[in-house]
Design a protein around this motif. Sequence first.
Motif, PDB file in Angstrom:
ATOM      1  N   GLY A  13       0.793  -1.225   0.000  1.00  0.00           N
ATOM      2  CA  GLY A  13       0.000   0.000   0.000  1.00  0.00           C
ATOM      3  C   GLY A  13       0.821   1.268   0.000  1.00  0.00           C
ATOM      4  N   VAL A  17       0.438   4.268  -2.741  1.00  0.00           N
ATOM      5  CA  VAL A  17       0.060   5.645  -2.405  1.00  0.00           C
ATOM      6  C   VAL A  17       1.136   6.618  -2.910  1.00  0.00           C
ATOM      7  N   TYR A  92       6.894   5.576   4.243  1.00  0.00           N
ATOM      8  CA  TYR A  92       7.269   4.423   5.063  1.00  0.00           C
ATOM      9  C   TYR A  92       8.556   4.816   5.798  1.00  0.00           C
ATOM     10  N   HIS A 118       2.731   4.822   7.228  1.00  0.00           N
ATOM     11  CA  HIS A 118       1.672   4.018   6.611  1.00  0.00           C
ATOM     12  C   HIS A 118       1.104   2.958   7.540  1.00  0.00           C
ATOM     13  N   GLY A 119       1.790   2.670   8.619  1.00  0.00           N
ATOM     14  CA  GLY A 119       1.194   1.711   9.556  1.00  0.00           C
ATOM     15  C   GLY A 119       2.194   0.701  10.068  1.00  0.00           C
ATOM     16  N   ARG A 204       0.300 -11.526   4.179  1.00  0.00           N
ATOM     17  CA  ARG A 204       1.090 -11.609   5.403  1.00  0.00           C
ATOM     18  C   ARG A 204       0.164 -12.018   6.539  1.00  0.00           C
ATOM     19  N   LEU A 206      -0.904 -10.827   9.239  1.00  0.00           N
ATOM     20  CA  LEU A 206      -1.923  -9.915   9.750  1.00  0.00           C
ATOM     21  C   LEU A 206      -3.131  -9.759   8.832  1.00  0.00           C
ATOM     22  N   LYS A 207      -3.011 -10.241   7.601  1.00  0.00           N
ATOM     23  CA  LYS A 207      -4.147 -10.176   6.663  1.00  0.00           C
ATOM     24  C   LYS A 207      -5.154 -11.305   6.911  1.00  0.00           C
ATOM     25  N   CYS A 277      -4.933  -6.086  12.057  1.00  0.00           N
ATOM     26  CA  CYS A 277      -4.521  -4.721  12.392  1.00  0.00           C
ATOM     27  C   CYS A 277      -4.186  -4.038  11.073  1.00  0.00           C
ATOM     28  N   GLU A 278      -4.804  -2.934  10.876  1.00  0.00           N
ATOM     29  CA  GLU A 278      -4.701  -2.290   9.562  1.00  0.00           C
ATOM     30  C   GLU A 278      -4.798  -0.798   9.814  1.00  0.00           C
ATOM     31  N   SER A 279      -3.800  -0.047   9.380  1.00  0.00           N
ATOM     32  CA  SER A 279      -3.850   1.388   9.675  1.00  0.00           C
ATOM     33  C   SER A 279      -4.909   2.092   8.848  1.00  0.00           C
ATOM     34  N   PHE A 280      -5.174   1.599   7.652  1.00  0.00           N
ATOM     35  CA  PHE A 280      -6.195   2.214   6.795  1.00  0.00           C
ATOM     36  C   PHE A 280      -6.969   1.131   6.031  1.00  0.00           C
TER      37      PHE A 280
HETATM   38  O1  GMT Z   1       0.566  -4.500   4.813  1.00  0.00           O
HETATM   39  C1  GMT Z   1       0.212  -3.814   3.875  1.00  0.00           C
HETATM   40  O2  GMT Z   1      -0.960  -3.716   3.522  1.00  0.00           O
HETATM   41  C2  GMT Z   1       1.246  -3.032   3.131  1.00  0.00           C
HETATM   42  C3  GMT Z   1       1.471  -1.749   3.809  1.00  0.00           C
HETATM   43  C4  GMT Z   1       2.522  -0.933   3.141  1.00  0.00           C
HETATM   44  O3  GMT Z   1       3.010  -0.080   3.800  1.00  0.00           O
HETATM   45  O4  GMT Z   1       2.889  -1.119   2.002  1.00  0.00           O
HETATM   46  O5  GMT Z   1       0.209  -1.069   3.869  1.00  0.00           O
HETATM   47  C5  GMT Z   1       0.041  -0.084   4.839  1.00  0.00           C
HETATM   48  O6  GMT Z   1      -0.076   1.130   4.121  1.00  0.00           O
HETATM   49  C6  GMT Z   1      -1.254   1.281   3.329  1.00  0.00           C
HETATM   50  C7  GMT Z   1      -1.157   2.601   2.589  1.00  0.00           C
HETATM   51  O7  GMT Z   1      -1.104   3.684   3.453  1.00  0.00           O
HETATM   52  C8  GMT Z   1      -2.492   1.187   4.214  1.00  0.00           C
HETATM   53  O8  GMT Z   1      -3.666   1.325   3.449  1.00  0.00           O
HETATM   54  C9  GMT Z   1      -2.489  -0.189   4.893  1.00  0.00           C
HETATM   55  O9  GMT Z   1      -3.586  -0.252   5.776  1.00  0.00           O
HETATM   56  C10 GMT Z   1      -1.193  -0.371   5.682  1.00  0.00           C
HETATM   57  N1  GMT Z   1      -1.149  -1.760   6.173  1.00  0.00           N
HETATM   58  C11 GMT Z   1      -1.272  -2.049   7.475  1.00  0.00           C
HETATM   59  O10 GMT Z   1      -1.436  -1.219   8.351  1.00  0.00           O
HETATM   60  C12 GMT Z   1      -1.200  -3.484   7.805  1.00  0.00           C
END
Ligand code: GMT
Length: 375
Positions: A13, A17, A92, A118-119, A204, A206-207, A277-280
């Motif tokens: 992600g 972005v 990141y 990003h999380g 991964r 957490l998914k 657990c997912e930041s977004f």
């Molecule tokens: O684990 C992922 O989904 C990949 C990760 C990344 O950094 O590439 O995603 C994170 O950033 C995304 C973009 O901001 C967010 O939408 C995802 O929620 C976030 N993943 C987690 O928090 C697990």
Amino acid sequence: MKIGILCHSTYGGSGVVASELGKLLAKRGHEVHFVTVGRPFRLATYQHNIFVHEVAAFHHPLFEVPPYFLTQVNKTVEVLRCYQLDILHAHYAVPHSLGAHLARQIFGRHVPVITTLHGTDTSLVGAHQEFYEITRYGLEASDAVTVVSSFLAEQTRGTFYYTKELPVLYNFVDTDLFTPEVAAERHLLTPKGEALLVHLSNFRPLKRVQDVIQVFHRVRQQIPARLVMIGDGPDMPAAQTLAQSLGVSKDILFLGQQDTIAPILAASDVMLFPSCCESFGLAALEALSCGVPVVATRSGGVPEVIEHGRVGFLTRVGEIEEMARLTLLLLNDRSLRQEMSARARSYVLRKFNADQWVVKYEQLYQSVLNKSYGG
Ligand code: GMT
């Protein structure tokens, strides 16, 4: 403006972005310089105003693995010198925030550094003792730090005792690309007209991809259905083994990593998103933009993306039975599904359209530049 972007280029992600932001900034007339290990996969085609500076692998018998961090810093200094960038944007925290600071120090002029969290960069990686100090330094030394959800803002304050402003700049989506209109031909995915579920992630732990299979198994016991799994990662074998043992593997398409995902999402009826657990939850947002309701978990920042009962449903993490019940509710009630689908699309157009968020990034760049140069 001339903007340098440091990001991960593999599937994930944060790289998506960063790439989408770069493309939009370039369209708006800015010069955008990516400094990355490998070409970001969403930058496959040439676009005016975009430069990609690939970091080379340097092999030497003394190095067990090529020291990418150092070569990326070196490349960033070269780009700063050659193009006189105005700003560095690290996506990141690990290692890009520290990399940007080091590069500007070597360059010898105060080029403002913005870090976007990003999380997992703060929760899983940065909070780890091995990375804690450099992550904290990276945040403190940044001219601005942004986060992708209010949840992540709270978490960052708690973990790193960060007390400065933390603007929430949500993930966004290109609503022209992720639109119901691009749906793939359904009969290719569901030859007998079955219901179609979809999941998209990097597999991964957490998914919780096994939960996807478990939910699908329960749905499949009630109605004819198929599941498309997009992506790849460490839990792929476990998901495939579980599908075999539950006897549903013939109804699941494990597609692996795909560059073009919108047609598959748009052809689907429901997305399953059971992360712990997912930041977004960018993948969920992309599905909503395609008019696909999402059945997800109430974890991290997900409730900021999915309004329960309006554009999808939320359950507790691991509540497989409830996820299956809600998925079946949507699949069995065509008018509810259509209502949610239409609402999801207009909700994304209103709240998460890319143009609106790129302007906020631009404003942030400008305010940081004004502070740095008293402009
Ligand atoms: O684990 C992922 O989904 C990949 C990760 C990344 O950094 O590439 O995603 C994170 O950033 C995304 C973009 O901001 C967010 O939408 C995802 O929620 C976030 N993943 C987690 O928090 C697990």
